[in-house]
Write a protein that holds these residues in place. Structure first.
Motif, mmCIF file in Angstrom:
data_model
loop_
_atom_site.group_PDB
_atom_site.id
_atom_site.type_symbol
_atom_site.label_atom_id
_atom_site.label_comp_id
_atom_site.label_asym_id
_atom_site.label_seq_id
_atom_site.Cartn_x
_atom_site.Cartn_y
_atom_site.Cartn_z
ATOM 1 N N LEU A 39 0.828 -1.211 0.000
ATOM 2 C CA LEU A 39 0.000 0.000 0.000
ATOM 3 C C LEU A 39 0.863 1.261 0.000
ATOM 4 C CD1 LEU A 39 -2.799 -1.064 2.496
ATOM 5 C CD2 LEU A 39 -3.078 -0.623 0.036
ATOM 6 N N GLU A 40 1.950 1.254 0.760
ATOM 7 C CA GLU A 40 2.865 2.396 0.774
ATOM 8 C C GLU A 40 3.497 2.608 -0.600
ATOM 9 O OE1 GLU A 40 5.396 1.313 4.026
ATOM 10 O OE2 GLU A 40 3.953 2.016 5.520
ATOM 11 N N LYS A 41 3.821 1.521 -1.266
ATOM 12 C CA LYS A 41 4.386 1.606 -2.616
ATOM 13 C C LYS A 41 3.366 2.191 -3.594
ATOM 14 C CE LYS A 41 6.871 -1.191 -5.981
ATOM 15 N NZ LYS A 41 7.470 -2.503 -6.256
ATOM 16 N N ILE A 42 2.123 1.729 -3.507
ATOM 17 C CA ILE A 42 1.066 2.265 -4.377
ATOM 18 C C ILE A 42 0.883 3.753 -4.108
ATOM 19 C CG2 ILE A 42 -1.386 2.177 -4.943
ATOM 20 C CD1 ILE A 42 -1.301 -0.829 -4.162
ATOM 21 N N ALA A 43 0.812 4.133 -2.846
ATOM 22 C CA ALA A 43 0.632 5.548 -2.490
ATOM 23 C C ALA A 43 1.771 6.392 -3.035
ATOM 24 C CB ALA A 43 0.522 5.695 -0.971
ATOM 25 N N ALA A 44 2.993 5.906 -2.924
ATOM 26 C CA ALA A 44 4.149 6.654 -3.433
ATOM 27 C C ALA A 44 4.040 6.841 -4.950
ATOM 28 C CB ALA A 44 5.447 5.943 -3.076
ATOM 29 N N GLN A 45 3.607 5.802 -5.646
ATOM 30 C CA GLN A 45 3.448 5.913 -7.099
ATOM 31 C C GLN A 45 2.338 6.881 -7.480
ATOM 32 O OE1 GLN A 45 3.042 1.968 -8.739
ATOM 33 N NE2 GLN A 45 5.236 1.590 -8.602
ATOM 34 N N GLU A 46 1.368 7.038 -6.582
ATOM 35 C CA GLU A 46 0.273 7.990 -6.797
ATOM 36 C C GLU A 46 0.632 9.389 -6.277
ATOM 37 O OE1 GLU A 46 -2.636 7.440 -8.409
ATOM 38 O OE2 GLU A 46 -1.973 5.415 -8.884
ATOM 39 N N HIS A 47 1.848 9.541 -5.765
ATOM 40 C CA HIS A 47 2.340 10.818 -5.229
ATOM 41 C C HIS A 47 1.445 11.346 -4.111
ATOM 42 C CE1 HIS A 47 5.157 10.764 -8.543
ATOM 43 N NE2 HIS A 47 4.145 10.622 -9.387
ATOM 44 N N THR A 48 1.132 10.467 -3.184
ATOM 45 C CA THR A 48 0.293 10.844 -2.058
ATOM 46 C C THR A 48 0.744 10.070 -0.817
ATOM 47 O OG1 THR A 48 -2.009 11.133 -1.354
ATOM 48 C CG2 THR A 48 -1.493 9.091 -2.516
ATOM 49 N N THR A 49 0.194 10.417 0.310
ATOM 50 C CA THR A 49 0.504 9.685 1.535
ATOM 51 C C THR A 49 -0.349 8.424 1.603
ATOM 52 O OG1 THR A 49 -1.209 10.774 2.839
ATOM 53 C CG2 THR A 49 0.966 11.861 2.748
ATOM 54 N N LEU A 50 0.062 7.516 2.446
ATOM 55 C CA LEU A 50 -0.697 6.288 2.638
ATOM 56 C C LEU A 50 -2.115 6.605 3.120
ATOM 57 C CD1 LEU A 50 -0.919 3.200 2.790
ATOM 58 C CD2 LEU A 50 0.093 3.350 5.075
ATOM 59 N N ALA A 51 -2.221 7.488 4.102
ATOM 60 C CA ALA A 51 -3.533 7.850 4.644
ATOM 61 C C ALA A 51 -4.425 8.478 3.572
ATOM 62 C CB ALA A 51 -3.377 8.798 5.828
ATOM 63 N N GLN A 52 -3.866 9.347 2.766
ATOM 64 C CA GLN A 52 -4.649 9.998 1.721
ATOM 65 C C GLN A 52 -5.067 8.999 0.650
ATOM 66 O OE1 GLN A 52 -5.894 13.143 1.804
ATOM 67 N NE2 GLN A 52 -7.060 12.450 0.054
ATOM 68 N N PHE A 53 -4.181 8.075 0.301
ATOM 69 C CA PHE A 53 -4.529 7.049 -0.684
ATOM 70 C C PHE A 53 -5.697 6.207 -0.188
ATOM 71 C CE2 PHE A 53 -4.183 2.617 -2.064
ATOM 72 C CZ PHE A 53 -4.454 2.793 -3.408
ATOM 73 N N ILE A 54 -5.617 5.744 1.057
ATOM 74 C CA ILE A 54 -6.682 4.908 1.613
ATOM 75 C C ILE A 54 -7.988 5.686 1.690
ATOM 76 C CG2 ILE A 54 -7.467 3.695 3.697
ATOM 77 C CD1 ILE A 54 -4.513 2.873 4.114
ATOM 78 N N SER A 55 -7.922 6.922 2.115
ATOM 79 C CA SER A 55 -9.116 7.763 2.204
ATOM 80 C C SER A 55 -9.748 7.971 0.829
ATOM 81 C CB SER A 55 -8.756 9.104 2.845
ATOM 82 O OG SER A 55 -9.908 9.891 3.005
ATOM 83 N N THR A 56 -8.919 8.225 -0.169
ATOM 84 C CA THR A 56 -9.419 8.430 -1.533
ATOM 85 C C THR A 56 -10.032 7.144 -2.077
ATOM 86 O OG1 THR A 56 -7.795 10.157 -1.946
ATOM 87 C CG2 THR A 56 -8.777 9.114 -3.883
ATOM 88 N N LEU A 57 -9.363 6.028 -1.876
ATOM 89 C CA LEU A 57 -9.885 4.744 -2.330
ATOM 90 C C LEU A 57 -11.233 4.457 -1.676
ATOM 91 C CD1 LEU A 57 -9.626 2.025 -3.803
ATOM 92 C CD2 LEU A 57 -8.261 1.217 -1.861
#
Length: 88
Positions: A39-57
């Protein structure tokens, strides 16, 4: 037969709890360390934080399906989808 899978270090499948703020509410998620790393790797590729990625998803899933009944499972399946797309 299962050498690749059986040889994984227990640290990878140890569960770690993290608190994430989703729509202004703090929720606790318990996921395997390997899942957190992906998940951290995905968030980094999306140029966002882990928390923001999960919230957006979470928000986008609600918009598409009306609700999220099991966020931890959604995150695990998201990791599998990511890995599957990496190998294609």
């Amino acid at each position: 037969m299962c050498e690749l899978y059986a040889s994984q270090t227990p640290e990878l499948y140890q569960v770690t709890k993290k608190s994430i703020r989703i729509q202004g509410v703090v929720t606790s998620l318990a996921l395997e360390n390997k899942v957190w790393r992906i998940l951290e790797k995905i968030a980094a590729q999306e140029h966002t934080t882990l928390a923001q990625f999960i919230s957006t998803l979470y928000q986008e899933s609600i918009e598409r399906h009306g609700k999220v009944t099991n966020l931890a499972s959604l995150l695990r399946i998201s990791c599998l989808t990511y890995l599957e797309n990496c190998t294609e």
